[in-house]
Design a protein around this motif. Structure first.
Motif, PDB file in Angstrom:
ATOM      1  N   THR A 118       0.748  -1.264   0.008  1.00 53.09           N
ATOM      2  CA  THR A 118       0.081   0.000  -0.065  1.00 53.09           C
ATOM      3  C   THR A 118       1.018   1.228  -0.025  1.00 53.09           C
ATOM      4  N   ILE A 119       0.148   2.298  -0.533  1.00 53.33           N
ATOM      5  CA  ILE A 119       1.107   3.553  -0.302  1.00 53.33           C
ATOM      6  C   ILE A 119       1.430   4.231   0.998  1.00 53.33           C
ATOM      7  N   LEU A 120       2.769   4.245   1.164  1.00 49.21           N
ATOM      8  CA  LEU A 120       3.291   4.632   2.365  1.00 49.21           C
ATOM      9  C   LEU A 120       3.558   6.365   2.297  1.00 49.21           C
ATOM     10  N   GLU A 121       4.170   6.731   1.376  1.00 48.54           N
ATOM     11  CA  GLU A 121       4.351   8.129   1.126  1.00 48.54           C
ATOM     12  C   GLU A 121       4.769   8.508  -0.634  1.00 48.54           C
ATOM     13  N   PHE A 122       4.451   9.793  -0.934  1.00 49.66           N
ATOM     14  CA  PHE A 122       5.007  10.247  -2.146  1.00 49.66           C
ATOM     15  C   PHE A 122       6.151  10.921  -2.002  1.00 49.66           C
ATOM     16  N   ASP A 123       7.072  10.882  -3.031  1.00 48.73           N
ATOM     17  CA  ASP A 123       8.388  11.668  -2.928  1.00 48.73           C
ATOM     18  C   ASP A 123       7.686  13.053  -3.409  1.00 48.73           C
ATOM     19  N   ASP A 124       8.193  14.002  -2.615  1.00 49.12           N
ATOM     20  CA  ASP A 124       7.968  15.384  -2.980  1.00 49.12           C
ATOM     21  C   ASP A 124       8.441  16.117  -4.132  1.00 49.12           C
ATOM     22  N   ARG A 125       9.502  15.524  -4.882  1.00 50.83           N
ATOM     23  CA  ARG A 125       9.971  15.868  -6.007  1.00 50.83           C
ATOM     24  C   ARG A 125       9.390  15.263  -7.083  1.00 50.83           C
ATOM     25  N   ALA A 126       8.835  15.859  -7.997  1.00 46.98           N
ATOM     26  CA  ALA A 126       8.263  15.237  -9.337  1.00 46.98           C
ATOM     27  C   ALA A 126       9.068  15.792 -10.426  1.00 46.98           C
ATOM     28  N   SER A 127       9.508  14.994 -11.533  1.00 46.03           N
ATOM     29  CA  SER A 127      10.386  15.364 -12.325  1.00 46.03           C
ATOM     30  C   SER A 127       9.322  15.672 -13.661  1.00 46.03           C
ATOM     31  N   VAL A 128       9.650  16.929 -14.326  1.00 45.06           N
ATOM     32  CA  VAL A 128       8.975  17.438 -15.443  1.00 45.06           C
ATOM     33  C   VAL A 128       9.533  16.940 -16.763  1.00 45.06           C
ATOM     34  N   MET A 129       8.927  15.786 -17.371  1.00 40.99           N
ATOM     35  CA  MET A 129       9.460  15.103 -18.480  1.00 40.99           C
ATOM     36  C   MET A 129       9.689  16.066 -19.895  1.00 40.99           C
ATOM     37  N   ASN A 130      10.431  15.650 -20.463  1.00 42.26           N
ATOM     38  CA  ASN A 130      10.916  16.597 -21.819  1.00 42.26           C
ATOM     39  C   ASN A 130      10.062  16.068 -23.062  1.00 42.26           C
ATOM     40  N   SER A 131       8.829  16.680 -22.896  1.00 43.11           N
ATOM     41  CA  SER A 131       7.967  16.340 -24.030  1.00 43.11           C
ATOM     42  C   SER A 131       6.961  17.719 -24.259  1.00 43.11           C
ATOM     43  N   LYS A 132       6.115  17.702 -25.076  1.00 41.18           N
ATOM     44  CA  LYS A 132       5.267  18.828 -25.517  1.00 41.18           C
ATOM     45  C   LYS A 132       4.473  18.921 -24.363  1.00 41.18           C
ATOM     46  N   GLU A 133       3.823  17.916 -23.694  1.00 45.11           N
ATOM     47  CA  GLU A 133       2.788  18.100 -22.875  1.00 45.11           C
ATOM     48  C   GLU A 133       3.346  18.065 -21.336  1.00 45.11           C
ATOM     49  N   ARG A 134       4.747  18.151 -21.151  1.00 47.98           N
ATOM     50  CA  ARG A 134       5.323  18.182 -19.869  1.00 47.98           C
ATOM     51  C   ARG A 134       4.850  17.447 -18.819  1.00 47.98           C
ATOM     52  N   PRO A 135       4.608  16.232 -19.246  1.00 51.30           N
ATOM     53  CA  PRO A 135       3.937  15.277 -17.936  1.00 51.30           C
ATOM     54  C   PRO A 135       4.853  14.981 -16.741  1.00 51.30           C
ATOM     55  N   LEU A 136       4.416  14.881 -15.649  1.00 50.95           N
ATOM     56  CA  LEU A 136       5.180  14.724 -14.420  1.00 50.95           C
ATOM     57  C   LEU A 136       5.462  13.319 -14.149  1.00 50.95           C
ATOM     58  N   LYS A 137       6.612  13.028 -13.973  1.00 54.04           N
ATOM     59  CA  LYS A 137       6.850  11.430 -13.153  1.00 54.04           C
ATOM     60  C   LYS A 137       6.994  11.448 -11.797  1.00 54.04           C
ATOM     61  N   ILE A 138       5.997  10.697 -11.070  1.00 53.66           N
ATOM     62  CA  ILE A 138       5.973  11.048  -9.516  1.00 53.66           C
ATOM     63  C   ILE A 138       6.527   9.485  -8.911  1.00 53.66           C
ATOM     64  N   LYS A 139       6.910   9.380  -7.960  1.00 53.14           N
ATOM     65  CA  LYS A 139       7.272   8.336  -7.359  1.00 53.14           C
ATOM     66  C   LYS A 139       6.697   8.257  -6.084  1.00 53.14           C
ATOM     67  N   MET A 140       6.335   6.957  -5.687  1.00 56.64           N
ATOM     68  CA  MET A 140       5.550   6.601  -4.440  1.00 56.64           C
ATOM     69  C   MET A 140       6.379   5.332  -3.719  1.00 56.64           C
ATOM     70  N   ARG A 141       6.412   5.317  -2.518  1.00 56.76           N
ATOM     71  CA  ARG A 141       6.836   4.383  -1.752  1.00 56.76           C
ATOM     72  C   ARG A 141       5.911   3.500  -1.026  1.00 56.76           C
ATOM     73  N   GLY A 142       5.957   2.267  -1.232  1.00 56.60           N
ATOM     74  CA  GLY A 142       5.171   1.375  -0.553  1.00 56.60           C
ATOM     75  C   GLY A 142       5.523   1.043   0.972  1.00 56.60           C
ATOM     76  N   ASP A 143       4.664   0.617   1.698  1.00 53.66           N
ATOM     77  CA  ASP A 143       4.794   0.079   3.013  1.00 53.66           C
ATOM     78  C   ASP A 143       5.623  -1.222   3.061  1.00 53.66           C
ATOM     79  N   ASP A 144       5.997  -1.747   2.032  1.00 49.47           N
ATOM     80  CA  ASP A 144       6.937  -3.211   1.825  1.00 49.47           C
ATOM     81  C   ASP A 144       8.503  -2.652   1.307  1.00 49.47           C
ATOM     82  N   GLY A 145       8.714  -1.128   1.415  1.00 44.95           N
ATOM     83  CA  GLY A 145       9.997  -0.463   1.428  1.00 44.95           C
ATOM     84  C   GLY A 145      10.321  -0.187   0.022  1.00 44.95           C
ATOM     85  N   ASN A 146       9.472  -0.676  -0.930  1.00 45.38           N
ATOM     86  CA  ASN A 146       9.934  -0.505  -2.498  1.00 45.38           C
ATOM     87  C   ASN A 146       9.079   0.751  -2.919  1.00 45.38           C
TER      88      ASN A 146
END
Length: 146
Positions: A118-146
């Motif tokens: 399950t979701i334990l936390e979200f990384d506060d830093r999101a990378s803005v990807m290099n494309s026309k729409e500039r989508p965000l790449k977010i990271k979340m950490r699970g309660d399993d450590g990954n």
């Protein structure tokens, strides 16, 4: 119920009004006919899904292309969603398995993994990807450590 919540949440946020209204009926019925912890799980899942859609819809300035943004600046509620027992939507958590040997009924078989991340936390830093729409790449950490 955690696995089904992701599927219903997608329909709950559908752009098709008839699908959305039916999913809302299902979710409201479910929240009213389950114990408090399951009703809280349903509410948390819907909030998480809504926030993730908002993150997807965020339009970032061109100057930030290829850089990072702080999610807390745009989505302060993100911290509250962490540790809410919402399932991480990865294939291993959402894929049902059939019982071995073609048995139709097996009392000891579990269709989904017993231990799901399950979701334990979200990384506060999101990378803005290099494309026309500039989508965000977010990271979340699970309660399993990954």
């Amino acid at each position: 119920p955690k696995q089904a919540l992701w599927m219903i949440s997608a329909i709950y946020h559908s752009t098709k009004s008839n699908r959305r209204s039916k999913a809302k009926l299902i979710m409201n019925y479910a929240k009213g006919n389950v114990n408090k912890s399951t009703a809280k799980l349903i509410s948390n899942n819907l909030r998480t899904f809504t926030l993730l859609i908002s993150i997807c819809m965020l339009r970032v300035e061109k100057e930030l292309k290829g850089k990072f943004i702080r999610l807390a600046e745009y989505f302060p509620k993100l911290k509250k969603i962490a540790s809410s027992q919402v399932l991480i939507p990865i294939q291993s958590n959402l894929t049902a398995t059939l019982p071995p040997g073609g048995k139709i009924i097996s009392e000891d078989h579990l269709a989904f993994p017993r231990a799901t991340a399950t979701i334990l936390e979200f990384d506060d830093r999101a990378s803005v990807m290099n494309s026309k729409e500039r989508p965000l790449k977010i990271k979340m950490r699970g309660d399993d450590g990954n």
